[in-house]
Write a protein that holds these residues in place. Structure first.
Motif, PDB file in Angstrom:
ATOM      1  N   GLU A 466      42.520  21.140  49.797  1.00  0.00           N
ATOM      2  CA  GLU A 466      42.769  21.715  48.483  1.00  0.00           C
ATOM      3  C   GLU A 466      42.887  20.637  47.406  1.00  0.00           C
ATOM      4  OE1 GLU A 466      42.927  24.945  47.564  1.00  0.00           O
ATOM      5  OE2 GLU A 466      42.342  25.484  49.609  1.00  0.00           O
ATOM      6  N   ALA A 467      43.274  19.436  47.804  1.00  0.00           N
ATOM      7  CA  ALA A 467      43.462  18.367  46.821  1.00  0.00           C
ATOM      8  C   ALA A 467      42.154  18.031  46.118  1.00  0.00           C
ATOM      9  CB  ALA A 467      44.026  17.121  47.506  1.00  0.00           C
ATOM     10  N   ILE A 468      41.065  17.933  46.852  1.00  0.00           N
ATOM     11  CA  ILE A 468      39.796  17.583  46.224  1.00  0.00           C
ATOM     12  C   ILE A 468      39.227  18.786  45.485  1.00  0.00           C
ATOM     13  CG2 ILE A 468      38.181  18.104  48.101  1.00  0.00           C
ATOM     14  CD1 ILE A 468      38.252  14.925  45.908  1.00  0.00           C
ATOM     15  N   LEU A 469      39.524  20.002  45.956  1.00  0.00           N
ATOM     16  CA  LEU A 469      39.115  21.205  45.219  1.00  0.00           C
ATOM     17  C   LEU A 469      39.747  21.201  43.833  1.00  0.00           C
ATOM     18  CD1 LEU A 469      38.919  24.829  46.616  1.00  0.00           C
ATOM     19  CD2 LEU A 469      39.907  24.384  44.385  1.00  0.00           C
ATOM     20  N   ARG A 470      41.024  20.885  43.748  1.00  0.00           N
ATOM     21  CA  ARG A 470      41.700  20.839  42.452  1.00  0.00           C
ATOM     22  C   ARG A 470      41.199  19.685  41.591  1.00  0.00           C
ATOM     23  NH1 ARG A 470      46.106  22.095  45.864  1.00  0.00           N
ATOM     24  NH2 ARG A 470      46.781  19.912  45.864  1.00  0.00           N
ATOM     25  N   LYS A 471      40.891  18.559  42.238  1.00  0.00           N
ATOM     26  CA  LYS A 471      40.445  17.386  41.480  1.00  0.00           C
ATOM     27  C   LYS A 471      39.115  17.654  40.777  1.00  0.00           C
ATOM     28  CE  LYS A 471      42.055  13.787  41.475  1.00  0.00           C
ATOM     29  NZ  LYS A 471      42.972  13.096  40.519  1.00  0.00           N
ATOM     30  N   PHE A 472      38.216  18.366  41.436  1.00  0.00           N
ATOM     31  CA  PHE A 472      36.873  18.569  40.898  1.00  0.00           C
ATOM     32  C   PHE A 472      36.715  19.891  40.155  1.00  0.00           C
ATOM     33  CE2 PHE A 472      34.986  15.605  44.353  1.00  0.00           C
ATOM     34  CZ  PHE A 472      35.334  14.502  43.598  1.00  0.00           C
ATOM     35  N   THR A 473      37.843  20.558  39.868  1.00  0.00           N
ATOM     36  CA  THR A 473      37.833  21.739  39.010  1.00  0.00           C
ATOM     37  C   THR A 473      38.953  21.593  37.989  1.00  0.00           C
ATOM     38  OG1 THR A 473      39.281  22.951  40.540  1.00  0.00           O
ATOM     39  CG2 THR A 473      36.898  23.291  40.780  1.00  0.00           C
ATOM     40  N   ARG A 474      38.918  22.418  36.933  1.00  0.00           N
ATOM     41  CA  ARG A 474      39.996  22.427  35.952  1.00  0.00           C
ATOM     42  C   ARG A 474      40.354  23.874  35.638  1.00  0.00           C
ATOM     43  NH1 ARG A 474      36.140  19.587  31.638  1.00  0.00           N
ATOM     44  NH2 ARG A 474      34.646  21.268  31.292  1.00  0.00           N
ATOM     45  N   THR A 475      41.561  24.073  35.209  1.00  0.00           N
ATOM     46  CA  THR A 475      42.021  25.433  34.940  1.00  0.00           C
ATOM     47  C   THR A 475      41.807  25.800  33.470  1.00  0.00           C
ATOM     48  OG1 THR A 475      44.271  24.638  34.547  1.00  0.00           O
ATOM     49  CG2 THR A 475      43.731  25.416  36.771  1.00  0.00           C
ATOM     50  N   LYS A 476      41.595  27.101  33.273  1.00  0.00           N
ATOM     51  CA  LYS A 476      41.468  27.652  31.925  1.00  0.00           C
ATOM     52  C   LYS A 476      42.289  28.935  31.876  1.00  0.00           C
ATOM     53  CE  LYS A 476      38.028  29.103  28.498  1.00  0.00           C
ATOM     54  NZ  LYS A 476      36.569  29.244  28.223  1.00  0.00           N
ATOM     55  N   TRP A 477      43.209  28.987  30.931  1.00  0.00           N
ATOM     56  CA  TRP A 477      44.081  30.155  30.777  1.00  0.00           C
ATOM     57  C   TRP A 477      43.418  31.147  29.820  1.00  0.00           C
ATOM     58  CZ3 TRP A 477      49.185  29.996  27.508  1.00  0.00           C
ATOM     59  CH2 TRP A 477      49.799  31.258  27.548  1.00  0.00           C
ATOM     60  N   VAL A 478      43.151  32.337  30.321  1.00  0.00           N
ATOM     61  CA  VAL A 478      42.618  33.421  29.506  1.00  0.00           C
ATOM     62  C   VAL A 478      43.638  34.547  29.509  1.00  0.00           C
ATOM     63  CG1 VAL A 478      40.749  35.090  29.182  1.00  0.00           C
ATOM     64  CG2 VAL A 478      40.251  32.815  30.126  1.00  0.00           C
ATOM     65  N   SER A 479      44.162  34.919  28.325  1.00  0.00           N
ATOM     66  CA  SER A 479      45.105  36.031  28.260  1.00  0.00           C
ATOM     67  C   SER A 479      44.440  37.219  27.569  1.00  0.00           C
ATOM     68  CB  SER A 479      46.385  35.633  27.529  1.00  0.00           C
ATOM     69  OG  SER A 479      46.189  35.602  26.136  1.00  0.00           O
ATOM     70  N   ILE A 480      44.801  38.393  28.031  1.00  0.00           N
ATOM     71  CA  ILE A 480      44.252  39.634  27.479  1.00  0.00           C
ATOM     72  C   ILE A 480      45.422  40.510  27.038  1.00  0.00           C
ATOM     73  CG2 ILE A 480      42.778  41.631  27.928  1.00  0.00           C
ATOM     74  CD1 ILE A 480      41.666  39.949  30.362  1.00  0.00           C
ATOM     75  N   GLN A 481      45.523  40.777  25.759  1.00  0.00           N
ATOM     76  CA  GLN A 481      46.584  41.631  25.231  1.00  0.00           C
ATOM     77  C   GLN A 481      46.093  43.083  25.284  1.00  0.00           C
ATOM     78  OE1 GLN A 481      49.594  40.334  24.399  1.00  0.00           O
ATOM     79  NE2 GLN A 481      50.335  42.447  24.261  1.00  0.00           N
ATOM     80  N   ARG A 482      46.576  43.830  26.280  1.00  0.00           N
ATOM     81  CA  ARG A 482      46.067  45.186  26.524  1.00  0.00           C
ATOM     82  C   ARG A 482      46.839  46.255  25.739  1.00  0.00           C
ATOM     83  NH1 ARG A 482      42.179  45.230  30.162  1.00  0.00           N
ATOM     84  NH2 ARG A 482      41.976  43.488  31.629  1.00  0.00           N
ATOM     85  N   GLU A 483      47.993  45.908  25.228  1.00  0.00           N
ATOM     86  CA  GLU A 483      48.758  46.835  24.389  1.00  0.00           C
ATOM     87  C   GLU A 483      49.040  46.150  23.059  1.00  0.00           C
ATOM     88  OE1 GLU A 483      52.284  47.939  26.433  1.00  0.00           O
ATOM     89  OE2 GLU A 483      51.226  48.603  28.255  1.00  0.00           O
ATOM     90  N   GLN A 484      49.167  46.954  22.023  1.00  0.00           N
ATOM     91  CA  GLN A 484      49.424  46.348  20.709  1.00  0.00           C
ATOM     92  C   GLN A 484      50.723  45.573  20.747  1.00  0.00           C
ATOM     93  OE1 GLN A 484      49.185  49.082  17.469  1.00  0.00           O
ATOM     94  NE2 GLN A 484      49.914  47.602  15.946  1.00  0.00           N
ATOM     95  N   ARG A 485      50.637  44.350  20.238  1.00  0.00           N
ATOM     96  CA  ARG A 485      51.785  43.455  20.280  1.00  0.00           C
ATOM     97  C   ARG A 485      52.514  43.501  18.942  1.00  0.00           C
ATOM     98  NH1 ARG A 485      51.650  36.989  21.842  1.00  0.00           N
ATOM     99  NH2 ARG A 485      53.844  36.547  21.336  1.00  0.00           N
ATOM    100  N   GLU A 486      53.853  43.450  19.007  1.00  0.00           N
ATOM    101  CA  GLU A 486      54.682  43.416  17.804  1.00  0.00           C
ATOM    102  C   GLU A 486      55.042  41.959  17.495  1.00  0.00           C
ATOM    103  OE1 GLU A 486      58.069  45.911  18.090  1.00  0.00           O
ATOM    104  OE2 GLU A 486      56.910  47.739  18.466  1.00  0.00           O
ATOM    105  N   TYR A 487      54.773  41.550  16.235  1.00  0.00           N
ATOM    106  CA  TYR A 487      55.059  40.187  15.812  1.00  0.00           C
ATOM    107  C   TYR A 487      56.266  40.191  14.867  1.00  0.00           C
ATOM    108  CZ  TYR A 487      50.307  39.483  17.565  1.00  0.00           C
ATOM    109  OH  TYR A 487      49.192  39.446  18.350  1.00  0.00           O
TER     110      TYR A 487
END
Length: 489
Positions: A466-487
C-alpha cells in the motif's frame, strides 16, 4: 538463444523514447563491460538533456489517456509483462550475470522479486478507488478520490538493477502514470532497456515508459529536476540521494528515496550460534555484499565472540569465489573503483588494530570473502557502508551496549537480532532505530506486499504494498452538497 532474444539484443545500442528505439548519430557512448569476463556487453549512446526533455514531454502527453484507461486494461498489460518475463527468465538471468556480475542464484532471485512486485501491481488498478467520509455539514457527501500523480521519474542502481527498477516502474504504470527511467551507468540494459523491451512486447502504449541512459551528473540531474515529474523515485547512495531530493523539491516533486545502510547483525550470548552464523554468512556475502540491506557489522556478545569469529571465518574461507557465475558464491565487484574502495576499507581497518582472520585480497574484481575481528565501531569497514564481501565482527558486553552501538550511525535501513529468548530479541529489535529488522534471520529480506524502506540517512518513504500505491497516487476531495445549506450571512 531464441530468435526473440536475438531480436531484442539488437536494441541494446539505443535509447527508448515514445515507443521507438533510437540510435542518435554523434552521441557520446557508454561501453558496458562485464565484471565477470571483461567482455564488452554493449555500447550504448548516452541521452542528452534534450532527450530527457522529450521523454518527459511524450510521457506527459501519453499519461492523460492512460489514466482514463479502464483498470482491467492496465492490469492486463502488467499481467502480459509478467508472462513475457517468465518466458525470458533464462535470458534475464544471463544478462544480469554478464552486466552486473550476478551469480546465477542471485539473478534468479532478482527475477523472482521483480515478478512478485509485478504480480502485486496487477491488483493496483482496482485498489485506488478512494473513500467516502462523513461530513460535519448537514446534507453533504464527501468523496476522497485517488488519482495517478502523472509522470514519475525513476533513477535506479546497479546492484539489483532489474528488480529495483521494476519495483517502481510496474506500480507506477499500473496506477495510471507514465515513467521516465534513468538506469545506472554500469547496468543500462538490465536496469532500463530490458524493461522497455518487455513492456513493449506486453503491449504498453507508446510514451508511457521512456528509458534515457547516461551519466548521473547530467541525465540523472535532468530527470530529477524536471518540473513535469510529480514523484522522483531514487535508489542509491545517501550522498546522491540528498542531491536528488533537493532537485526534486525545487519543483515540489515528492521524493521516494531508498538510500544507504549500515546494517547490524546482533548475536546475543543465548543465541543459536549455528543458526546465527548461517544467517551471517548469507547476509554478508550475498552478491558480494553489494546489497543495501546486507550485513555491514556483526555485533556479537563477548561470551560467544571467539566461537562466532572462529565459525564465521571457517565458513567464509570455504566459500567458492571467482567469475564462473554458475559455480561460485562470491562473484566479482561491479567495477575497479568499487573494488578499490572496499580494499581500502579493509586495509585501513587492519592498520587501526583489527585482525584479518581470512581474505583481504583481490584477484581482478573478485575480493576474497573477508572476516575482520577485534573491530571497533569507528573503524573504516564498520563506520562506512563498505558494500563488499567483508564481515567486521565487534564485541559487546550487554544488550544496552549492543543497542547503543547499533544506533551509532546516521543510517537506519535494516538489521537482524539473534537470541534464544524471543522476548529479549524483540526488546532489542524495538530499540534499534531502523526501518526494518528481522529476528533470528539476517537483514536481506524483501517481500512485495510488505513496506520496504529506512529512516534517517537511509531514505524517505516506503516501497511495496500500500505504501507505493499511496506514493504514486494523490488524493482529491470532492464534496457534494445534496441539501440546501444554511450560511451565517
Amino acid at each position: 538463444m531464441s530468435s526473440q532474444t536475438t531480436d531484442a539484443e539488437t536494441k541494446w545500442n539505443g535509447l527508448y523514447i515514445d515507443g521507438e528505439w533510437r540510435q542518435p548519430e554523434g552521441a557520446a557512448e557508454t561501453t558496458v563491460t562485464s565484471p565477470a569476463t571483461g567482455e564488452v556487453v554493449a555500447t550504448i549512446p548516452q541521452a542528452t538533456e534534450d532527450d530527457v526533455d522529450e521523454a518527459y514531454a511524450v510521457a506527459e502527453q501519453a499519461q492523460t489517456e492512460w489514466a482514463q484507461t479502464p483498470p482491467q486494461e492496465r492490469a492486463a498489460v502488467i499481467e502480459s509483462a509478467v508472462e513475457r518475463l517468465q518466458e525470458r527468465q533464462d535470458e534475464v538471468v544471463d544478462l544480469l550475470g554478464r552486466e552486473a556480475g550476478s551469480i546465477v542464484p542471485k539473478g534468479a532471485k532478482e527475477v523472482q522479486l521483480a515478478t512478485g512486485m509485478m504480480n502485486v501491481a496487477t491488483s493496483f488498478p482496482f485498489r485506488d478507488g478512494g473513500d467516502h467520509e462523513k461530513s460535519i455539514i448537514p446534507g453533504k457527501e464527501n468523496v476522497v478520490e485517488r488519482e495517478p500523480v502523472g509522470v514519475v521519474g525513476v533513477i535506479s542502481p546497479w546492484n539489483f538493477p532489474f528488480h529495483l527498477s521494476m519495483r517502481a516502474v510496474a506500480p507506477a504504470l499500473a496506477l495510471g502514470n507514465a515513467v521516465v527511467l534513468k538506469p545506472a551507468g554500469d547496468t543500462p540494459i538490465t536496469g532500463g532497456l530490458l524493461l522497455a523491451d518487455i513492456f513493449e512486447e506486453a503491449g504498453l502504449p507508446d510514451g508511457l515508459l521512456n528509458v534515457v541512459p547516461g551519466p548521473g551528473s547530467t541525465v540523472g540531474d535532468a530527470v530529477a529536476s524536471d518540473e513535469r515529474a510529480e514523484v522522483v523515485a531514487f535508489t542509491g547512495s545517501t550522498e546522491v540521494g540528498r542531491q536528488v531530493a533537493q532537485r526534486a523539491a525545487e519543483n515540489f516533486a515528492e521524493p521516494a528515496l531508498e538510500l544507504g545502510g549500515n546494517n547490524v547483525h546482533i548475536v546475543t550470548d543465548d543465541a543459536d550460534l549455528e543458526q546465527a552464523v548461517d544467517a551471517g554468512v548469507f547476509g554478508t556475502f550475498m552478491h558480494q555484499g553489494q546489497v543495501c540491506i546486507s550485513i555491514n557489522r556483526h555485533l556479537v556478545h563477548e561470551d560467544v565472540y571467539d566461537e562466532y569469529v572462529e565459525r564465521l571465518t571457517e565458513r567464509a574461507a570455504q566459500l567458492p569465489a571467482g567469475t564462473e557465475l554458475d559455480e561460485v558464491v562470491v562473484g566479482p565487484i561491479i567495477n575497479e573503483t568499487q573494488r578499490d574502495t572496499v580494499l581500502e576499507f579493509i586495509e585501513e581497518t587492519v592498520e587501526a588494530g583489527a585482525t584479518l582472520e581470512t581474505g583481504g585480497e583481490a584477484d581482478g574484481l573478485v575480493i576474497e570473502p573477508t572476516v575482520l575481528s577485534d573491530v571497533t565501531n569507528d573503524m573504516a569497514a564498520a563506520c562506512n557502508e563498505h558494500f563488499g564481501p567483508v564481515a567486521p565482527v565487534i564485541p559487546f558486553s550487554d544488550d544496552d551496549e549492543a543497542v547503543e552501538m547499533a544506533n551509532a550511525t546516521e543510517y537506519g535501513l535494516s538489521g537482524a537480532v539473534h537470541a534464544g529468548d524471543l522476548e529479549r530479541a524483540r526488546d532489542i529489535a524495538d530499540r534499534v532505530e531502523t526501518g526494518m529488522i528481522h529476528i533470528n534471520d539476517q537483514p536481506i529480506n524483501d517481500e512485495p506486499h510488505v513496506p520496504f524502506g529506512g529512516v534517517g540517512a537511509s531514505g524517505m518513504g516506503r516501497y511495496n504494498a500500500e505504501a507505493i500505491l499511496r506514493k504514486f497516487t494523490r488524493t482529491k476531495w470532492v464534496s457534494i452538497q445534496r441539501e440546501q445549506r444554511e450560511y451565517p450571512f
